[in-house]
Motif scaffolding. Sequence first.
Motif, PDB file in Angstrom:
ATOM      1  N   GLU A  23       0.822  -1.199   0.000  1.00 50.21           N
ATOM      2  CA  GLU A  23       0.000   0.000   0.000  1.00 50.21           C
ATOM      3  C   GLU A  23       0.861   1.255   0.000  1.00 50.21           C
ATOM      4  OE1 GLU A  23      -4.176  -1.217   2.133  1.00 50.21           O
ATOM      5  OE2 GLU A  23      -2.685  -0.098   3.270  1.00 50.21           O
ATOM      6  N   ASP A  24       2.021   1.175   0.609  1.00 54.09           N
ATOM      7  CA  ASP A  24       2.902   2.332   0.678  1.00 54.09           C
ATOM      8  C   ASP A  24       3.667   2.398  -0.630  1.00 54.09           C
ATOM      9  OD1 ASP A  24       4.257   4.484   1.476  1.00 54.09           O
ATOM     10  OD2 ASP A  24       5.279   3.553   3.164  1.00 54.09           O
ATOM     11  N   ASN A 204      -5.577   9.210  -3.507  1.00 49.09           N
ATOM     12  CA  ASN A 204      -5.756   9.025  -2.073  1.00 49.09           C
ATOM     13  C   ASN A 204      -4.369   8.955  -1.448  1.00 49.09           C
ATOM     14  OD1 ASN A 204      -6.132   8.054   0.530  1.00 49.09           O
ATOM     15  ND2 ASN A 204      -7.770   6.648  -0.047  1.00 49.09           N
ATOM     16  N   THR A 207      -3.015   5.839   0.557  1.00 48.05           N
ATOM     17  CA  THR A 207      -2.583   4.617  -0.117  1.00 48.05           C
ATOM     18  C   THR A 207      -1.674   4.882  -1.312  1.00 48.05           C
ATOM     19  OG1 THR A 207      -4.601   4.637  -1.471  1.00 48.05           O
ATOM     20  CG2 THR A 207      -4.635   3.338   0.569  1.00 48.05           C
ATOM     21  N   ASP A 208      -1.856   6.021  -1.969  1.00 46.05           N
ATOM     22  CA  ASP A 208      -1.119   6.309  -3.200  1.00 46.05           C
ATOM     23  C   ASP A 208      -0.360   7.628  -3.137  1.00 46.05           C
ATOM     24  OD1 ASP A 208      -1.793   4.001  -4.497  1.00 46.05           O
ATOM     25  OD2 ASP A 208      -3.531   4.839  -5.521  1.00 46.05           O
TER      26      ASP A 208
END
Length: 502
Positions: A23-24, A204, A207-208
């Motif tokens: 996610e990172d 987002n 997450t992004d």
Amino acid sequence: MKKNIKSLAVLAITTLMLSSCSEDFITTPPTGLNVIENYYKDENEAFTGVVAVYDLMRKNSGGFENMITMFNAASDDQLANGGNASDGAGIQSFSNYTINSNTIPRSFIKDYYRGISRANLLLARLPSVPMDETKKLRFASETRVLRAFYYFNLVRMFKNVPLILTPTGAEQYYSVNQATPEDVYAQIELDLTESIPNLPMTVNVATDGGRLTQGSAKAILGKVYLYEGKNSLAAAQFADVNGTPGGTSQYGYKLLDNFSDLWVVSNRFNTESILEVAHSAQGSSWGTWGGNQDEGNSVCQMVGPRTYVKLAPSAPSLAGGWSFNQFTQDFYDFMQGDPRFSATVLDLKALRTAHQADYIDGYLDTGYYLNKFMPKTSDIYSGPGDAVLNFTQNTYAIRLADTYLMEAEALGGTGSRAQALLDAVRARVHLPSVAVSLAAIKDERRRELAGEGHRWFDLVRWGDAPVKLASRGFVAGKNEILPIPAFDLQGTQLHQNPGYNN
């Protein structure tokens, strides 16, 4: 006779260091060696390929040979400093303009071509990857924008560089020629203009955070146009990014209320951030420093004071450092009375005089340290690896105050919009309006962006470097660009830049 394989544009051609999915997005370290022929079978593998291309963004502030400290050292506002006159041949020789083909660190070419090689490979493989076409288009667009950004940095630094757009085998490297700067810029423009419509407006950040958007790509394009002298095109791109000066743009960009908040380590991907370079503590060690496994911010360690000792409660709590990039007396005097002074400059000389702190002088020590990236004890990493290589502060490649001032410059430093853009930057730090002009914009960039690696490029772009840097040894017609490393000339078709052949 063993033939040296050049790494300019060929590292990651026969093998590619790629990361696992997480996610990172940006801070995922590329790990594991994957053979090209067996890779990019599905969306997950394509995603790791995108991560691998992003990974070279860390050149901004990762490793000893990073963009921020290198180009700060060559500006009129800062010195190389460090421990002594031989502490980093590249950064020392750039600071005093004795730089040559043997002292220029190869990584300033090599690392960006590593990113370009990864981009070229991914772009060649993506069409055959079975995955959602919309997502595939986004992956390709992100990759092309990153390739454009890497080429932009290369052409700004070296001017005469090879333009490689397809996967190239090691044996082909020796026949590669340098392209004209015009051709490189044309490709940069093409990659950007064709990719922007396929990027999201926003992401987002949870997450992004750090992934490219239409706004960040347009900011890059505006900067490219500005460096080409295409000011009306640059102004149009920046206007779209900036929106109403002082307000919130369509991409969600807005100046932070407090200038000092820009340098809070936890304040990642804030509303002023347009193109941000992410760092994380991944257990970096001396054996991996500057390589694929290194995810820490090296600027923090490099600019910290040597053997710092806190003597009074009022003194800052700092980790030790290597004393690079101290400000000059001229800059210190220039910043007097500016509200950004304390967030920008840490006056350790004054703290020592007041017996509040002490430290060991660095080379050519002025006592005026770069506070934006000062290593704090609260940020010391305690996990595996070497703590000094694992600072996690992100850095800005482009932020909103920067694009405000670039738009004002592209507008010629005249008119109501240029005035409003300049006023917004000053109003954020509670400074009154001053009449807009190119001179006022130059001064504001010097104050606002001090120590962030932009000043040298600004001076060269404006044509001010020969005068501003004359006392440092800058030679007009030569030092506007860097020499091609000697290693990368051996057995190739590349030619040395003018003035560096002796």
